[in-house]
Motif scaffolding. Structure first.
Motif, PDB file in Angstrom:
ATOM      1  N   VAL A   1       9.593  -1.374   1.383  1.00  0.00           N
ATOM      2  CA  VAL A   1       9.515  -0.142   2.173  1.00  0.00           C
ATOM      3  C   VAL A   1      10.914   0.327   2.552  1.00  0.00           C
ATOM      4  N   LEU A   2      11.728  -0.580   3.074  1.00  0.00           N
ATOM      5  CA  LEU A   2      13.081  -0.208   3.493  1.00  0.00           C
ATOM      6  C   LEU A   2      13.911   0.290   2.310  1.00  0.00           C
ATOM      7  N   SER A   3      13.784  -0.372   1.165  1.00  0.00           N
ATOM      8  CA  SER A   3      14.528   0.058  -0.024  1.00  0.00           C
ATOM      9  C   SER A   3      14.091   1.449  -0.467  1.00  0.00           C
ATOM     10  N   ALA A   4      12.774   1.681  -0.471  1.00  0.00           N
ATOM     11  CA  ALA A   4      12.258   2.981  -0.900  1.00  0.00           C
ATOM     12  C   ALA A   4      12.731   4.109   0.009  1.00  0.00           C
ATOM     13  N   LEU A   5      12.997   3.775   1.271  1.00  0.00           N
ATOM     14  CA  LEU A   5      13.424   4.791   2.238  1.00  0.00           C
ATOM     15  C   LEU A   5      14.941   4.872   2.380  1.00  0.00           C
ATOM     16  N   GLY A   6      15.647   4.158   1.508  1.00  0.00           N
ATOM     17  CA  GLY A   6      17.104   4.267   1.504  1.00  0.00           C
ATOM     18  C   GLY A   6      17.815   3.304   2.417  1.00  0.00           C
TER      19      GLY A   6
ATOM     20  N   VAL B   1      10.226  11.870   9.010  1.00  0.00           N
ATOM     21  CA  VAL B   1       9.542  10.696   9.551  1.00  0.00           C
ATOM     22  C   VAL B   1       8.117  10.589   9.012  1.00  0.00           C
ATOM     23  N   GLU B   2       7.431  11.711   8.868  1.00  0.00           N
ATOM     24  CA  GLU B   2       6.072  11.654   8.323  1.00  0.00           C
ATOM     25  C   GLU B   2       6.079  11.055   6.917  1.00  0.00           C
ATOM     26  N   TYR B   3       7.045  11.470   6.115  1.00  0.00           N
ATOM     27  CA  TYR B   3       7.153  10.914   4.767  1.00  0.00           C
ATOM     28  C   TYR B   3       7.408   9.407   4.830  1.00  0.00           C
ATOM     29  N   ALA B   4       8.285   8.987   5.732  1.00  0.00           N
ATOM     30  CA  ALA B   4       8.621   7.567   5.845  1.00  0.00           C
ATOM     31  C   ALA B   4       7.393   6.743   6.236  1.00  0.00           C
ATOM     32  N   VAL B   5       6.605   7.243   7.180  1.00  0.00           N
ATOM     33  CA  VAL B   5       5.381   6.531   7.571  1.00  0.00           C
ATOM     34  C   VAL B   5       4.407   6.474   6.398  1.00  0.00           C
ATOM     35  N   LEU B   6       4.308   7.564   5.645  1.00  0.00           N
ATOM     36  CA  LEU B   6       3.411   7.589   4.487  1.00  0.00           C
ATOM     37  C   LEU B   6       3.825   6.547   3.445  1.00  0.00           C
ATOM     38  N   VAL B   7       5.123   6.401   3.207  1.00  0.00           N
ATOM     39  CA  VAL B   7       5.599   5.381   2.267  1.00  0.00           C
ATOM     40  C   VAL B   7       5.214   3.989   2.764  1.00  0.00           C
ATOM     41  N   TRP B   8       5.376   3.746   4.059  1.00  0.00           N
ATOM     42  CA  TRP B   8       5.010   2.455   4.645  1.00  0.00           C
ATOM     43  C   TRP B   8       3.510   2.187   4.458  1.00  0.00           C
ATOM     44  N   ILE B   9       2.703   3.186   4.776  1.00  0.00           N
ATOM     45  CA  ILE B   9       1.249   3.071   4.611  1.00  0.00           C
ATOM     46  C   ILE B   9       0.896   2.763   3.155  1.00  0.00           C
ATOM     47  N   THR B  10       1.542   3.466   2.241  1.00  0.00           N
ATOM     48  CA  THR B  10       1.241   3.312   0.820  1.00  0.00           C
ATOM     49  C   THR B  10       1.613   1.923   0.316  1.00  0.00           C
ATOM     50  N   MET B  11       2.771   1.428   0.734  1.00  0.00           N
ATOM     51  CA  MET B  11       3.235   0.120   0.271  1.00  0.00           C
ATOM     52  C   MET B  11       2.343  -1.008   0.781  1.00  0.00           C
ATOM     53  N   PHE B  12       1.762  -0.821   1.968  1.00  0.00           N
ATOM     54  CA  PHE B  12       0.907  -1.851   2.556  1.00  0.00           C
ATOM     55  C   PHE B  12      -0.579  -1.561   2.328  1.00  0.00           C
ATOM     56  N   ASP B  13      -0.873  -0.798   1.291  1.00  0.00           N
ATOM     57  CA  ASP B  13      -2.266  -0.541   0.921  1.00  0.00           C
ATOM     58  C   ASP B  13      -2.989  -1.876   0.743  1.00  0.00           C
ATOM     59  N   GLU B  14      -4.209  -1.961   1.273  1.00  0.00           N
ATOM     60  CA  GLU B  14      -4.936  -3.233   1.197  1.00  0.00           C
ATOM     61  C   GLU B  14      -5.183  -3.675  -0.240  1.00  0.00           C
TER      62      GLU B  14
END
Length: 203
Positions: free
Chosen positions: A194-199, A156-169
């Motif tokens: 984000v959803l695609s990157a997380l499978g 889950v931590e990785y998934a949140v990090l991917v979300w944060i990264t994709m929505f970088d300002e």
């Protein structure tokens, strides 16, 4: 959470808030190339007053960054608390993405110039309060997506990090300025990414 400082008089807090608004304006216009005297002029106060609030321009940098993170967390939390309980995890995810894109489009031109040198998860693990609050707002959404089969089981931590990264300002500002994308399209396209990157399987 960053907010009014305990013990500050109302007029003192208003001056501090005005200086932080001025900081954001200067940052968006010219990047981090100004000092406290320029900040004081933009904020309409004496230089000595600016120094009473911030010992150095780096202190203003730090507080401005905390304020942005705090505001984003407040807006996300408020949006998620307002959605009907019958909404699916995917609809809650979409609502969070749209509110996030709205906020980043607003303060992104200033925020792109200031970055923490620590990673997002590192700051969470170190107990950084604003970063931890943002993580706490996003983590339940990711867990619900996994529990409902929208995403495969994963860290889950990785998934949140991917979300944060994709929505970088920086990404949001770049797409707004270079492509002219409206907020709704930004939220939709980046959310699907984000959803695609997380499978997951975006719809």
């Amino acid at each position: 959470m960053v907010g009014p400082r305990p013990g500050l008089r109302r007029d003192t807090q208003e001056t501090r808030d005005r200086l932080l608004v001025a900081f954001g304006e200067l940052l968006a216009e010219s990047g981090p190339t100004f000092g406290l005297p320029e900040l004081a002029r933009r904020g309409g106060v004496a230089t000595a007053t600016a120094y009473r609030h911030f010992e150095t321009i780096h202190d203003a940098h730090h507080e401005f960054l905390l304020q942005l993170t705090d505001r984003l967390t407040d807006r996300l939390t408020g949006r998620l608390q307002s959605v009907p309980p019958t909404w699916t995890p995917r609809r809650r995810f979409d609502a969070a993405c749209e509110r996030w894109a709205e906020q980043a489009a607003d303060w992104g031109p200033a925020a792109v110039h200031i970055r923490s040198w620590r990673g997002f998860l590192e700051r969470v693990h170190l107990g950084d309060e604003p970063t931890g609050a943002l993580y706490a707002a996003l983590e339940p959404i990711v867990r619900d997506l996994i529990d409902q089969g929208e995403l495969p089981d994963q860290d889950v931590e990785y998934a949140v990090l991917v979300w944060i990264t994709m929505f970088d300002e920086r990404v949001i500002v770049d797409l707004r300025e270079s492509k002219g994308w409206p907020v709704q399209r930004l939220a939709r396209v980046l959310g699907r990414s984000v959803l695609s990157a997380l499978g997951g399987t975006p719809t």
